[in-house]
Scaffold this active site. Structure first.
Site, short mmCIF file in Angstrom:
data_model
loop_
_atom_site.label_atom_id
_atom_site.label_comp_id
_atom_site.label_asym_id
_atom_site.label_seq_id
_atom_site.Cartn_x
_atom_site.Cartn_y
_atom_site.Cartn_z
N HIS A 74 -21.57 9.94 26.22
CA HIS A 74 -21.64 9.69 24.77
C HIS A 74 -21.92 8.19 24.60
O HIS A 74 -21.47 7.39 25.42
CB HIS A 74 -20.32 9.90 24.04
CG HIS A 74 -19.70 11.26 24.11
ND1 HIS A 74 -18.94 11.68 25.16
CD2 HIS A 74 -19.64 12.26 23.19
CE1 HIS A 74 -18.47 12.89 24.90
NE2 HIS A 74 -18.88 13.28 23.72
N ASP B 34 -16.83 18.61 32.40
CA ASP B 34 -16.12 18.10 31.23
C ASP B 34 -14.63 18.25 31.52
O ASP B 34 -13.92 19.05 30.90
CB ASP B 34 -16.54 18.86 29.97
CG ASP B 34 -16.18 18.10 28.71
OD1 ASP B 34 -15.44 17.11 28.82
OD2 ASP B 34 -16.63 18.50 27.62
N ASP C 55 -18.83 6.05 24.96
CA ASP C 55 -18.22 5.95 26.30
C ASP C 55 -18.75 4.75 27.06
O ASP C 55 -18.08 4.20 27.92
CB ASP C 55 -18.58 7.15 27.20
CG ASP C 55 -18.35 8.48 26.57
OD1 ASP C 55 -17.44 8.58 25.74
OD2 ASP C 55 -19.09 9.43 26.91
C1 XUL Z 1 -14.97 18.31 23.30
C2 XUL Z 1 -16.09 18.36 24.26
C3 XUL Z 1 -17.02 17.21 24.24
C4 XUL Z 1 -18.44 17.60 24.38
C5 XUL Z 1 -19.41 16.46 24.20
O1 XUL Z 1 -14.07 19.34 23.43
O2 XUL Z 1 -16.19 19.29 25.03
O3 XUL Z 1 -16.65 16.34 25.25
O4 XUL Z 1 -18.70 18.17 25.63
O5 XUL Z 1 -19.26 15.82 22.99
CO CO Z 2 -17.63 19.77 26.45
#
Ligand code: XUL
Ligand code: CO
Length: 435
Positions: free
Chosen positions: A99, A337, A102
Site C-alpha cells: 500500500h 496477507d 506502508d
Molecule cells: C484487510 C486486507 C488488506 C488488503 C489490501 O483485511 O486484507 O490488507 O489485502 O488493502
Molecule cells: Co487482504
C-alpha cells in the site's frame, strides 16, 4: 546495506526429512509439477504491510516490535525498503505487494504524501533492476487516516472521494511503472456503521463511479494488469459493501463492470463471511472473476480477521483444485496477507512465518495435482450430474420443454425418482488420500 538479518542466509529446499528450521521441506520452487514450476503455480508474494510496517500492537497494548526504521520519516522508509528487498532475497520471493502508506510516511498534503511514495518508488525501481522480485500488486490505503472514517469513495463528502482519487491515481501509476501485474481495491471502510446516517444506493453509485474512474485511468496509461476487488464482510465497517464474491459480482454486474474486474479472495475474509475459502474460489471461478488470492488463516475461535500464516494443507488442496481447474491464476498469485504474532519479535520469525506459508501451499498444490491426476474425484462429480447430458435432462436445460410439457412427461412415463447417496464421507476419504 542492512544488518537486520545478520547471520541469516537464503532459505533453501532441503526435503521433508530436514531438521533445519530455516529450510523448506515441501516448497521446492523449481520442481515441475503438472507441467509447470511450483513457483509459477503459486506465484507467492510478500505483503509489505504485515512484514515491515506492522508493529505488533493489539487493542490492549501498542508496539512490541523494535525495528530500526520506525519513527524515522523518509530516512526510515529508505531503510525499510533496504530491509524489505534483503528479506525478499532471503526467502527467495518472486513477488511483493504494497500500500502507499506502508512504504512512505504521509505528508501534510496529498502532493507531499504522493511525492514521498514516488521517492520510495524510485528506490524500488532501482532495487528491481538487480532483484528477481517483481510486483504482484499495488494498492492505496484508503482506510487508516481519520479522513476516511466514513469511507473513501462512499463518503458523504465529495472532497474525500476526490482526495482518495488523488491517492489511487498515484499508486496505480507507480504500480504500472514498476511492472505490477495487478491493482487491488479492498473496500476498506466502504460500508456503513448505521443506516440512520446512510443512503446505501447513493453510496454504491459513488463506489461504482470511483471504480469506473480507476478502470478508465488504467486503460489510459496502458496498464494491462488485472483490476481486483477484495471482498470482506465486516471489519472495519459493520456492513461492508464488498461482503463476499457473490455480492461483489452483483455490484459489478449492476454497473456493467463484470468483465473488467476480478476478485482477490482472502482466506480469512471468506471465513468471516460464513463461507469456506474454497466456496469463495469456486463461486468466483464459476463467474469468471477468480483473479488472485490473499493467503492466510484466521484464529477459528476469535471471529476476527487475525491474519495468521496459513497452516492447513487440506484447505489449500481444495483451493488449488479450483485454481488448477480454471487453468491457474494467470496474472494473479498468492499474497501472504499474514503477520507474525506480537511475541514473534525477531527477524528470523519473519522467515519462520513465510516458510510455514510456503510449505503449506506446496503441500496443498501437490495434493490437488494428485487428486486431479487420480481422476476418481472428477469422475464421481461428472457421474453425479450425468443425467443432464442427454434425454430429459438435456431437453429441460436447453429450454426445449415448457413447465406443462415437463409435467406431462412425468405422468406419461410414470417418472418416480429415487434419492441417491451423496457419498460425502466417501469423498472426504478420497480427498484425504491425497493431502
Ligand atoms: C484487510 C486486507 C488488506 C488488503 C489490501 O483485511 O486484507 O490488507 O489485502 O488493502
Ligand atoms: Co487482504
Amino acid at each position: 546495506m542492512t544488518d537486520f538479518f545478520k547471520g541469516l542466509s537464503q532459505v533453501k529446499f532441503e526435503g521433508p526429512e530436514s531438521r533445519n528450521p530455516l529450510a523448506f521441506r515441501h516448497y521446492n520452487k523449481d520442481e515441475i509439477i503438472a507441467g509447470k514450476r511450483m513457483e509459477d503455480h503459486i506465484r507467492p508474494a510478500i505483503a509489505y504491510w504485515h512484514s515491515f510496517a506492522q508493529e505488533g500492537g493489539d487493542p490492549f497494548g501498542g508496539r512490541t516490535f523494535e525495528r530500526p526504521w520506525f519513527d524515522k520519516g523518509m530516512e526510515g522508509a529508505r531503510l525499510k525498503a533496504e530491509v524489505a528487498f534483503a528479506f525478499f532475497e532471503l526467502i527467495d520471493a518472486p513477488f511483493f505487494c504494497f500500500h502507499d502508506v506502508d512504504i512512505a510516511p504521509e505528508g501534510a498534503t496529498l502532493a507531499e504524501s504522493n511525492k514521498n511514495v514516488r521517492a520510495i518508488g524510485e528506490v524500488f525501481a532501482k532495487k528491481m533492476e538487480t532483484s528477481r522480485t517483481k510486483l504482484l500488486w499495488g494498492t492505496a490505503n484508503l482506510f487508516s487516516n481519520r479522513r476516511y472514517m466514513a469511507g473513501a469513495a462512499t463518503n458523504p463528502d465529495p472532497e474525500i472521494f476526490a482526495y482518495a482519487a488523488g491517492q489511487v491515481k498515484n499508486v496505480l501509476e507507480l504500480t504500472h511503472e514498476l511492472g505490477g501485474e495487478n491493482y487491488v481495491l479492498w473496500g476498506g471502510r466502504e460500508g456503513y456503521e448505521t443506516l440512520l446516517n446512510t443512503k446505501i444506493g447513493r453510496e454504491q453509485d459513488q463506489m461504482a463511479r470511483f471504480l469506473t474512474l480507476v478502470i478508465e485511468h488504467a486503460e489510459k496509461i496502458g496498464f494491462t494488469g488485472q483490476i481486483l476487488i477484495e471482498p470482506k464482510p465486516q471489519e472495519p465497517s459493520k456492513h461492508q459493501y464488498d461482503y463476499d464474491v457473490a455480492t461483489v459480482y452483483g455490484f459489478l454486474e449492476k454497473y456493467g463492470l463484470e468483465k473488467k474486474v476480478k476478485c482477490n479472495i482472502e482466506v480469512g475474509h471468506a471465513f468471516l463471511a460464513g463461507h469456506s475459502f474454497e466456496h469463495e474460489l469456486a463461486v468466483a471461478s464459476s463467474l469468471g472473476i477468480l483473479g488472485s488470492v490473499d493467503a492466510n488463516r484466521n484464529d477459528l475461535q476469535s471471529g476476527w480477521d487475525t491474519d495468521h500464516f496459513p497452516n492447513n494443507p487440506g484447505e489449500m488442496a481444495l483451493a488449488f483444485y479450483y485454481i488448477l481447474k480454471q487453468g491457474g491464476l494467470g496474472k494473479g498469485g498468492f499474497n501472504f496477507d499474514a503477520k507474525v504474532r506480537r511475541q514473534s519479535l525477531d527477524a528470523e520469525d519473519l522467515l519462520h512465518g513465510h516458510i510455514l506459508g510456503l510449505d503449506t501451499l506446496a503441500r496443498g498444490l501437490k495434493g490437488a495435482v494428485a487428486l486431479i491426476a487420480d481422476g476418481e474425484f472428477d469422475r464421481r462429480l461428472d457421474e453425479r450430474y450425468a443425467g443432464w447430458n442427454a434425454g430429459l435432462g438435456r431437453d429441460m436445460l436447453d429450454g426445449k420443454l415448457s413447465l406443462a410439457e415437463i409435467a406431462a412427461r412425468v405422468e406419461r412415463d410414470n417418472i418416480n425418482p429415487q434419492p441417491r447417496s451423496g457419498r460425502q464421507e466417501y469423498l472426504e476419504n478420497l480427498v484425504n488420500r491425497f493431502v
